[in-house]
Design a protein around this motif. Structure first.
Motif, PDB file in Angstrom:
ATOM      1  N   ALA A 127       2.714 -12.989  -1.489  1.00 19.76           N
ATOM      2  CA  ALA A 127       3.790 -11.995  -1.374  1.00 19.76           C
ATOM      3  C   ALA A 127       3.998 -11.677   0.108  1.00 19.76           C
ATOM      4  O   ALA A 127       3.138 -11.954   0.951  1.00 19.76           O
ATOM      5  N   ASP A 128       5.117 -11.089   0.423  1.00 18.04           N
ATOM      6  CA  ASP A 128       5.448 -10.735   1.804  1.00 18.04           C
ATOM      7  C   ASP A 128       4.739  -9.435   2.173  1.00 18.04           C
ATOM      8  O   ASP A 128       5.311  -8.339   2.095  1.00 18.04           O
ATOM      9  N   LEU A 129       3.469  -9.562   2.574  1.00 18.49           N
ATOM     10  CA  LEU A 129       2.631  -8.385   2.830  1.00 18.49           C
ATOM     11  C   LEU A 129       3.231  -7.476   3.895  1.00 18.49           C
ATOM     12  O   LEU A 129       3.226  -6.253   3.757  1.00 18.49           O
ATOM     13  N   ARG A 130       3.748  -8.056   4.958  1.00 17.48           N
ATOM     14  CA  ARG A 130       4.302  -7.252   6.043  1.00 17.48           C
ATOM     15  C   ARG A 130       5.489  -6.415   5.550  1.00 17.48           C
ATOM     16  O   ARG A 130       5.574  -5.222   5.822  1.00 17.48           O
ATOM     17  N   GLN A 131       6.393  -7.040   4.820  1.00 18.71           N
ATOM     18  CA  GLN A 131       7.565  -6.316   4.318  1.00 18.71           C
ATOM     19  C   GLN A 131       7.173  -5.264   3.288  1.00 18.71           C
ATOM     20  O   GLN A 131       7.751  -4.181   3.246  1.00 18.71           O
ATOM     21  N   ILE A 132       6.194  -5.581   2.442  1.00 19.02           N
ATOM     22  CA  ILE A 132       5.723  -4.611   1.449  1.00 19.02           C
ATOM     23  C   ILE A 132       5.143  -3.389   2.155  1.00 19.02           C
ATOM     24  O   ILE A 132       5.458  -2.254   1.811  1.00 19.02           O
ATOM     25  N   GLN A 133       4.333  -3.622   3.181  1.00 17.69           N
ATOM     26  CA  GLN A 133       3.733  -2.504   3.916  1.00 17.69           C
ATOM     27  C   GLN A 133       4.806  -1.684   4.632  1.00 17.69           C
ATOM     28  O   GLN A 133       4.742  -0.451   4.642  1.00 17.69           O
ATOM     29  N   LYS A 134       5.796  -2.346   5.216  1.00 15.61           N
ATOM     30  CA  LYS A 134       6.887  -1.620   5.869  1.00 15.61           C
ATOM     31  C   LYS A 134       7.647  -0.771   4.860  1.00 15.61           C
ATOM     32  O   LYS A 134       7.966   0.385   5.125  1.00 15.61           O
ATOM     33  N   LEU A 135       7.938  -1.359   3.696  1.00 17.42           N
ATOM     34  CA  LEU A 135       8.671  -0.628   2.663  1.00 17.42           C
ATOM     35  C   LEU A 135       7.859   0.554   2.146  1.00 17.42           C
ATOM     36  O   LEU A 135       8.401   1.639   1.928  1.00 17.42           O
ATOM     37  N   LEU A 136       6.561   0.363   1.963  1.00 19.75           N
ATOM     38  CA  LEU A 136       5.713   1.469   1.519  1.00 19.75           C
ATOM     39  C   LEU A 136       5.788   2.630   2.500  1.00 19.75           C
ATOM     40  O   LEU A 136       5.976   3.783   2.099  1.00 19.75           O
ATOM     41  N   GLY A 137       5.643   2.327   3.787  1.00 20.52           N
ATOM     42  CA  GLY A 137       5.710   3.376   4.811  1.00 20.52           C
ATOM     43  C   GLY A 137       7.080   4.028   4.889  1.00 20.52           C
ATOM     44  O   GLY A 137       7.192   5.253   4.999  1.00 20.52           O
ATOM     45  N   HIS A 138       8.129   3.217   4.804  1.00 18.80           N
ATOM     46  CA  HIS A 138       9.497   3.734   4.857  1.00 18.80           C
ATOM     47  C   HIS A 138       9.767   4.678   3.680  1.00 18.80           C
ATOM     48  O   HIS A 138      10.292   5.780   3.864  1.00 18.80           O
ATOM     49  N   GLY A 139       9.400   4.232   2.481  1.00 21.45           N
ATOM     50  CA  GLY A 139       9.635   5.050   1.286  1.00 21.45           C
ATOM     51  C   GLY A 139       8.848   6.344   1.307  1.00 21.45           C
ATOM     52  O   GLY A 139       9.338   7.389   0.867  1.00 21.45           O
ATOM     53  N   GLU A 140       7.639   6.289   1.851  1.00 21.33           N
ATOM     54  CA  GLU A 140       6.849   7.524   1.950  1.00 21.33           C
ATOM     55  C   GLU A 140       7.496   8.472   2.960  1.00 21.33           C
ATOM     56  O   GLU A 140       7.612   9.676   2.711  1.00 21.33           O
ATOM     57  N   ALA A 141       7.940   7.938   4.101  1.00 22.57           N
ATOM     58  CA  ALA A 141       8.598   8.769   5.118  1.00 22.57           C
ATOM     59  C   ALA A 141       9.879   9.406   4.577  1.00 22.57           C
ATOM     60  O   ALA A 141      10.210  10.537   4.932  1.00 22.57           O
ATOM     61  N   LYS A 142      10.582   8.707   3.682  1.00 26.35           N
ATOM     62  CA  LYS A 142      11.817   9.218   3.088  1.00 26.35           C
ATOM     63  C   LYS A 142      11.552  10.168   1.919  1.00 26.35           C
ATOM     64  O   LYS A 142      12.480  10.761   1.372  1.00 26.35           O
ATOM     65  N   GLY A 143      10.280  10.289   1.511  1.00 27.41           N
ATOM     66  CA  GLY A 143       9.951  11.153   0.385  1.00 27.41           C
ATOM     67  C   GLY A 143      10.233  10.516  -0.965  1.00 27.41           C
ATOM     68  O   GLY A 143      10.338  11.210  -1.975  1.00 27.41           O
ATOM     69  N   TRP A 144      10.343   9.179  -0.996  1.00 27.71           N
ATOM     70  CA  TRP A 144      10.628   8.480  -2.254  1.00 27.71           C
ATOM     71  C   TRP A 144       9.376   8.314  -3.110  1.00 27.71           C
ATOM     72  O   TRP A 144       9.467   8.195  -4.321  1.00 27.71           O
ATOM     73  N   TRP A 145       8.206   8.261  -2.469  1.00 28.52           N
ATOM     74  CA  TRP A 145       6.952   8.085  -3.196  1.00 28.52           C
ATOM     75  C   TRP A 145       5.764   8.458  -2.317  1.00 28.52           C
ATOM     76  O   TRP A 145       5.871   8.558  -1.106  1.00 28.52           O
ATOM     77  N   HIS A 146       4.649   8.668  -2.983  1.00 27.94           N
ATOM     78  CA  HIS A 146       3.328   8.695  -2.355  1.00 27.94           C
ATOM     79  C   HIS A 146       2.660   7.409  -2.826  1.00 27.94           C
ATOM     80  O   HIS A 146       2.888   6.978  -3.960  1.00 27.94           O
ATOM     81  N   TRP A 147       1.831   6.810  -1.993  1.00 26.90           N
ATOM     82  CA  TRP A 147       1.182   5.573  -2.419  1.00 26.90           C
ATOM     83  C   TRP A 147      -0.266   5.541  -1.962  1.00 26.90           C
ATOM     84  O   TRP A 147      -0.671   6.267  -1.072  1.00 26.90           O
ATOM     85  N   GLU A 148      -1.039   4.673  -2.644  1.00 22.40           N
ATOM     86  CA  GLU A 148      -2.434   4.480  -2.278  1.00 22.40           C
ATOM     87  C   GLU A 148      -2.822   3.034  -2.492  1.00 22.40           C
ATOM     88  O   GLU A 148      -2.205   2.316  -3.276  1.00 22.40           O
ATOM     89  N   GLU A 149      -3.848   2.629  -1.777  1.00 23.47           N
ATOM     90  CA  GLU A 149      -4.435   1.303  -1.929  1.00 23.47           C
ATOM     91  C   GLU A 149      -5.537   1.406  -2.968  1.00 23.47           C
ATOM     92  O   GLU A 149      -6.552   2.049  -2.737  1.00 23.47           O
TER      93      GLU A 149
END
Length: 162
Positions: A127-149
């Protein structure tokens, strides 16, 4: 999970519930393929169990009632488990599905559980790890989700630190 067949079994994981009542269960059951040698290959993305991912090979012990209890990981897959609590659109019922579709385009397989507004991502090594990590951070900054590993690999950590 892939289509369940006769070699699929449930494997039970015991978990500690914290003082806030999380996770909301003390036992999580995951589908697995019985390998016939006292081990199973996980065929589910864990919702709450930490430290395991789909395709991990786990040693199991069978109790007197025939229940399979998870033991040590014999061989870790190269998959990661990432979990999100979806806040987008006020946590509407449609929001988790839209989140699943976004990540699916980046190479994840995944599933949602409406009760907790959760999405569990199974992130394979291709999978595109870099893009997934960027999207996770972006969505958290926008308040779309909280996430965890829930379970990550060296490749995931290396990508995050580069």
């Amino acid at each position: 999970m892939t289509n369940a067949t006769d070699d699929h079994v449930k494997v039970h994981f015991r978990m500690d519930v914290d003082e806030d009542g999380w996770p909301p269960v003390s036992i999580e059951s995951l589908w697995a393929v019985d390998l016939g040698d006292g081990t199973v290959r996980l065929d589910n993305t864990p919702w709450f169990v930490r430290g395991v991912a789909s395709d991990d090979i786990i040693r199991v012990e069978i109790d007197d009632e025939g229940v399979r209890w998870a033991g040590e990981t014999v061989r870790a897959s190269e998959n990661c488990t990432i979990r999100l609590i979806v806040l987008k659109d006020g946590g509407s019922a449609a929001a988790p599905q839209s989140v699943l579709e976004i990540f699916h385009r980046l190479g994840t397989t995944d599933e949602g559980v409406e009760q907790f507004r959760m999405v569990a991502l199974d992130v394979p090594p291709n999978a595109d790890l870099r893009q997934i990590q960027k999207l996770l951070g972006h969505g958290e900054a926008k308040g779309w989700w909280h996430w965890e590993e829930g379970c990550v690999t060296t490749a995931w950590e290396t990508t995050a630190n580069s």
